[in-house]
Motif scaffolding. Structure first.
Motif, mmCIF file in Angstrom:
data_model
loop_
_atom_site.group_PDB
_atom_site.id
_atom_site.type_symbol
_atom_site.label_atom_id
_atom_site.label_comp_id
_atom_site.label_asym_id
_atom_site.label_seq_id
_atom_site.Cartn_x
_atom_site.Cartn_y
_atom_site.Cartn_z
ATOM 1 N N TYR A 125 -7.460 -15.327 8.529
ATOM 2 C CA TYR A 125 -8.116 -15.391 7.224
ATOM 3 C C TYR A 125 -8.546 -14.013 6.713
ATOM 4 C CZ TYR A 125 -8.424 -20.450 7.806
ATOM 5 O OH TYR A 125 -8.121 -21.775 7.969
ATOM 6 N N TYR A 226 -2.173 -21.324 2.281
ATOM 7 C CA TYR A 226 -3.478 -21.962 2.433
ATOM 8 C C TYR A 226 -4.518 -20.934 2.888
ATOM 9 C CZ TYR A 226 -7.315 -24.680 4.376
ATOM 10 O OH TYR A 226 -8.566 -25.163 4.667
ATOM 11 N N PHE A 229 -5.369 -18.628 0.098
ATOM 12 C CA PHE A 229 -6.234 -19.283 -0.886
ATOM 13 C C PHE A 229 -7.689 -19.249 -0.423
ATOM 14 C CE2 PHE A 229 -8.458 -23.177 -2.194
ATOM 15 C CZ PHE A 229 -8.451 -23.015 -3.572
ATOM 16 N N ILE A 230 -7.917 -19.566 0.852
ATOM 17 C CA ILE A 230 -9.280 -19.534 1.376
ATOM 18 C C ILE A 230 -9.829 -18.110 1.340
ATOM 19 C CG2 ILE A 230 -10.706 -19.923 3.416
ATOM 20 C CD1 ILE A 230 -9.766 -22.474 2.002
ATOM 21 N N ARG A 231 -9.008 -17.123 1.713
ATOM 22 C CA ARG A 231 -9.469 -15.723 1.675
ATOM 23 C C ARG A 231 -9.803 -15.300 0.246
ATOM 24 N NH1 ARG A 231 -11.877 -12.018 1.508
ATOM 25 N NH2 ARG A 231 -11.715 -9.988 2.529
ATOM 26 N N PHE A 232 -9.029 -15.763 -0.723
ATOM 27 C CA PHE A 232 -9.275 -15.469 -2.128
ATOM 28 C C PHE A 232 -10.637 -16.029 -2.550
ATOM 29 C CE2 PHE A 232 -8.852 -15.664 -6.682
ATOM 30 C CZ PHE A 232 -7.932 -14.687 -7.036
ATOM 31 N N GLN A 233 -10.905 -17.270 -2.156
ATOM 32 C CA GLN A 233 -12.188 -17.888 -2.495
ATOM 33 C C GLN A 233 -13.354 -17.154 -1.821
ATOM 34 O OE1 GLN A 233 -12.091 -20.258 -4.874
ATOM 35 N NE2 GLN A 233 -9.890 -19.850 -4.760
ATOM 36 N N LEU A 234 -13.156 -16.727 -0.589
ATOM 37 C CA LEU A 234 -14.196 -15.965 0.102
ATOM 38 C C LEU A 234 -14.485 -14.645 -0.606
ATOM 39 C CD1 LEU A 234 -13.167 -16.574 3.817
ATOM 40 C CD2 LEU A 234 -15.228 -17.434 2.680
ATOM 41 N N LEU A 236 -14.207 -14.103 -3.809
ATOM 42 C CA LEU A 236 -15.016 -14.430 -4.990
ATOM 43 C C LEU A 236 -16.471 -14.675 -4.592
ATOM 44 C CD1 LEU A 236 -12.583 -16.826 -6.897
ATOM 45 C CD2 LEU A 236 -13.255 -14.516 -7.578
ATOM 46 N N LEU A 237 -16.664 -15.381 -3.492
ATOM 47 C CA LEU A 237 -18.018 -15.643 -3.012
ATOM 48 C C LEU A 237 -18.732 -14.340 -2.648
ATOM 49 C CD1 LEU A 237 -20.240 -17.614 -2.134
ATOM 50 C CD2 LEU A 237 -19.092 -17.786 0.093
ATOM 51 N N GLN A 238 -18.015 -13.439 -1.981
ATOM 52 C CA GLN A 238 -18.612 -12.163 -1.591
ATOM 53 C C GLN A 238 -18.979 -11.325 -2.815
ATOM 54 O OE1 GLN A 238 -15.370 -10.962 0.915
ATOM 55 N NE2 GLN A 238 -16.341 -11.721 2.794
ATOM 56 N N LEU A 262 -7.890 -8.934 -7.065
ATOM 57 C CA LEU A 262 -7.690 -10.383 -7.121
ATOM 58 C C LEU A 262 -6.690 -10.746 -8.218
ATOM 59 C CD1 LEU A 262 -11.401 -11.513 -6.664
ATOM 60 C CD2 LEU A 262 -9.550 -11.763 -4.993
#
Length: 281
Positions: A125, A226, A229-234, A236-238, A262
């Motif tokens: 990830y 997949y 995608f999770i790394r992308f969301q992380l 954004l969260l960071q 991004l």
């Protein structure tokens, strides 16, 4: 045994001079090629050192590939070292690495030791990260070699190919290490083969951009959509957490660089970073 050395240079002639001198002081014979990535002016190099001027800033991986193609096209040395213009190896660093690789028939890639007690690995990830060292001396398995001083075996490069030039700079060595492992080559770090890298990159926006965009590319290529995608969301969260709390920001915090990373990853734009990021803090 002569070791070919490829040094990638851009606009740091004094650091390049020091790096050439450090490699020439190696306890094994070396044949040095400097790939100059469009410096102004093009640097002078000592007698016996080959200079290849590319005419433009290709990036670390593509610039290194210029020298590596010359290495593969000319029979001779079994091992080639790759380093940037500010790597300072200890005199015995190359000797230690090639001895460790020579003792292992399937050792394809190896790197020197920063002395930080850490080993490069690849997380599905988060891409290239560091783990605690597992040995204190000699060969240690690694997920990938770091790019400050990387040594490759000719047969390994001939089989797996060279750096993926989409990365431009950052994460290309992790991609190379994963491709080597997938082809059943050993990848390692040689404890006690010391190197230092004293300079600091001041183009924070470009570094922030490249690290995030290229991590996403690395994760996508080797772990799948997949995980990317999770790394992308992380990411954004960071960004959201860092905007609220400076304590949550990473060392390469640069909002514009991360947002552009991004966006460019999402639309498949790779290669060099946007030029504006070299000038904005």
């Amino acid at each position: 045994m002569t070791v070919d050395v490829v040094l990638v240079h851009y606009n740091q002639p004094e650091r390049l001079r020091q790096t050439i001198a450090a490699f020439q002081a190696s306890t094994v014979p070396v044949s040095i090629t400097v790939v100059d990535n469009g410096s102004d002016p093009v640097p002078a190099v000592p007698d016996g050192v080959t200079l290849v001027a590319t005419g433009s800033n290709l990036g670390f991986g593509p610039g290194a590939n210029v020298g590596l193609r010359r290495f593969l096209a000319s029979p001779g040395a079994e091992f080639v070292a790759v380093a940037p213009h500010d790597a300072l190896p200890a005199p015995d660093a190359l000797e230690r690495i090639v001895e460790a690789m020579g003792a292992r028939a399937r050792a394809g890639l190896a790197c020197a030791d920063y002395g930080d007690g850490a080993t490069p690995i690849v997380d599905p990830y988060f891409g290239g990260i560091l783990a605690p060292a597992s040995v204190s001396e000699g060969w240690e398995p690694a997920g990938h070699p770091h790019g400050t001083l990387l040594v490759a075996r000719r047969a390994c490069l001939a089989e797996i190919g060279l750096f993926d030039e989409r990365y431009f700079s950052y994460c290309e060595e992790a991609d190379l290490g994963l491709r080597a492992s997938e082809a059943d080559w050993e990848v390692g770090l040689v404890r006690g083969a010391m190197v230092t890298n004293p300079s600091v990159h001041n183009a924070l926006g470009a570094v922030s951009y490249l690290q995030l965009r290229n991590t996403l590319l690395l994760v996508k290529e080797h772990s799948g959509c997949y995980h990317a995608f999770i790394r992308f969301q992380l990411a954004l969260l960071q960004l959201a957490e860092g905007a609220v709390s400076p304590a949550r920001r990473d060392p390469y915090w640069h909002v514009e660089g991360k947002l552009r990373a991004l966006a460019d990853f999402a639309r498949g734009r790779f290669g060099p970073p946007p030029a504006v990021l070299y000038h904005r803090r």
